[in-house]
Design an enzyme around this catalytic site. Sequence first.
Site, PDB file in Angstrom:
ATOM      1  N   HIS A 269       0.836  -1.210   0.000  1.00 48.12           N
ATOM      2  CA  HIS A 269       0.000   0.000   0.000  1.00 48.12           C
ATOM      3  C   HIS A 269       0.875   1.265   0.000  1.00 48.12           C
ATOM      4  CE1 HIS A 269      -3.639   2.389   1.171  1.00 48.12           C
ATOM      5  NE2 HIS A 269      -2.719   3.159   1.723  1.00 48.12           N
ATOM      6  N   GLU A 270       1.789   1.326   0.943  1.00 50.50           N
ATOM      7  CA  GLU A 270       2.640   2.522   1.035  1.00 50.50           C
ATOM      8  C   GLU A 270       3.538   2.653  -0.192  1.00 50.50           C
ATOM      9  OE1 GLU A 270       1.764   4.663   3.118  1.00 50.50           O
ATOM     10  OE2 GLU A 270       0.552   3.335   4.378  1.00 50.50           O
ATOM     11  N   HIS A 273       1.774   4.675  -2.734  1.00 49.31           N
ATOM     12  CA  HIS A 273       1.907   6.117  -2.487  1.00 49.31           C
ATOM     13  C   HIS A 273       3.286   6.597  -2.940  1.00 49.31           C
ATOM     14  CE1 HIS A 273      -1.745   6.932  -0.255  1.00 49.31           C
ATOM     15  NE2 HIS A 273      -1.521   5.990   0.630  1.00 49.31           N
ATOM     16  N   GLU A 299      -4.703   8.044  -2.625  1.00 52.74           N
ATOM     17  CA  GLU A 299      -5.222   6.782  -2.109  1.00 52.74           C
ATOM     18  C   GLU A 299      -5.547   5.828  -3.268  1.00 52.74           C
ATOM     19  OE1 GLU A 299      -4.700   6.682   1.003  1.00 52.74           O
ATOM     20  OE2 GLU A 299      -5.589   4.723   1.360  1.00 52.74           O
TER      21      GLU A 299
END
Length: 504
Positions: A269-270, A273, A299
Amino acid sequence: MPKEVVKAIERFKELDQRISHFTDISALLDWDANTGAPKKGVPMFSKAKGTLSAEIFKLLTSEEMGDCLEVLTSAEGQAELDDITRAAVRYRKREYDNFKKVPAELHKELVIHASNAHTVWVEAKQTNNFAHFEPTLAKMVDLQRRLIECYGYEEHPYDALLDGYEPGLTVAKLDPLFKDLRDKTVQLLKRLMNSKDRPSNKVLFEEYDVDKQKEFNLFILPKLGYDLSAGRLDISEHPFAQSINTGDVRITTRYKKNDLRSSLFGTIHECGHALYEQGINPAFEETAIRRGTSFGIHESQSRFLENMVGRSYPFWTYFYDDLQRHFPQLKNLPLEDFYRAINTVEPSFIRVEADELTYNLHIMVRYEIEKALMNGEIEVKELPRIWNEKMEEYLGIVPPTDTLGVLQDVHWSFGGFGYFPSYSLGNLYAAQILNTIEREIPDFYSLIANGEFAVIREWLRENIHQHGAMYTPDELIVKVTGEELNAEYLVKYLEEKYSKIYRL
Ligand code: ZN
């Protein structure tokens, strides 16, 4: 070029650069504070950081900034600007206008109340005592309503707050998107829960060596395109990505010995980003547009990588052998069972632990409540009852305590109203982007199965990442996908994926 414009451009660029430098330094301080700064020094250093923030605020709202913006937003000024400066001017103008609308007294009251409210919220959550938090939260809601009056709005008071996180977003735009997503998700969830063939995820909660988890994260990150020479992986209580500049984008994760999902999917997930921030056009450095364009678009990038790539079958076709080598307890577990395990759906009380499908329903509960609170339709004292009613209506479960219900999130204590919708927006954007990618790269999922992630990263970089904050989220989604945001793509994606996994 008129002399006045030449001068304004020069002064604006210098100001923009100074603000960007100070903000980059502030970002590094945030990373430090969250990754292991010695506790004893925190109160003193917070003061130093407060001084820096105050300086940034002064520059953003300075008379000099006001003068520059006045010249550069005039027709005469606009005609002379290059694309980057024009976008930076638009960005700073928005900030300037918003900050100028809030009287210094109200701003100060908000900051002080938020810091006190945090302590009260922690106590109330720990003791399951909503009544303890109620007056503090009521005051925060009142301050937010005053803030809304300062910002102004056309249709719905909540619009004024939504706009702070997602420029241009309104209740009128969100209501139909969210209603569609919510109705279809509630129906799908019921069908999944009635399936005779529900997967089990028990295996993910066995004991997983933390060093091995870390090793595996560092193994997959560069394969996904994360440049470790322009970033690093650290540990923090709440995982986050922090951009200092395009050559320094850091991410964090947290390790749980008895939960394989936490650090694995948190890291992916990170990474999503971080790929966004590492991919921004270096020519935007030292300007206002050198970061991602909105919370929702950011997001979308993290959720795209985490769910649509990282929780896909092809992804594990490629990586499962390596994962099994790291963790012998998976040695006899077939890939199909592992894939189903990481995609189990279960209504649960806590948002941050929710699965891909039910997560949006947690957001809907908060969205409906925030909207009604800001409109004055409901009052703070009714929140525990309304929270539980909505949980039952959307997720079919009622939290046994307020700690597991209305008190779970920190956001309301610091006045973060309007932020929650960004999470579901991210999912909506991501599905629409996936649809476009699959149209343009028909063998998208075969590339993933072969570990060819470079093509995907390049597509995202070319179409989304490089643009930074050059475009507003509305402009960007139309530019990338050819149409405005619509819920159909996420609904279809979820139905297809979970009908297969639950063998409906
Ligand atoms: Zn995120």
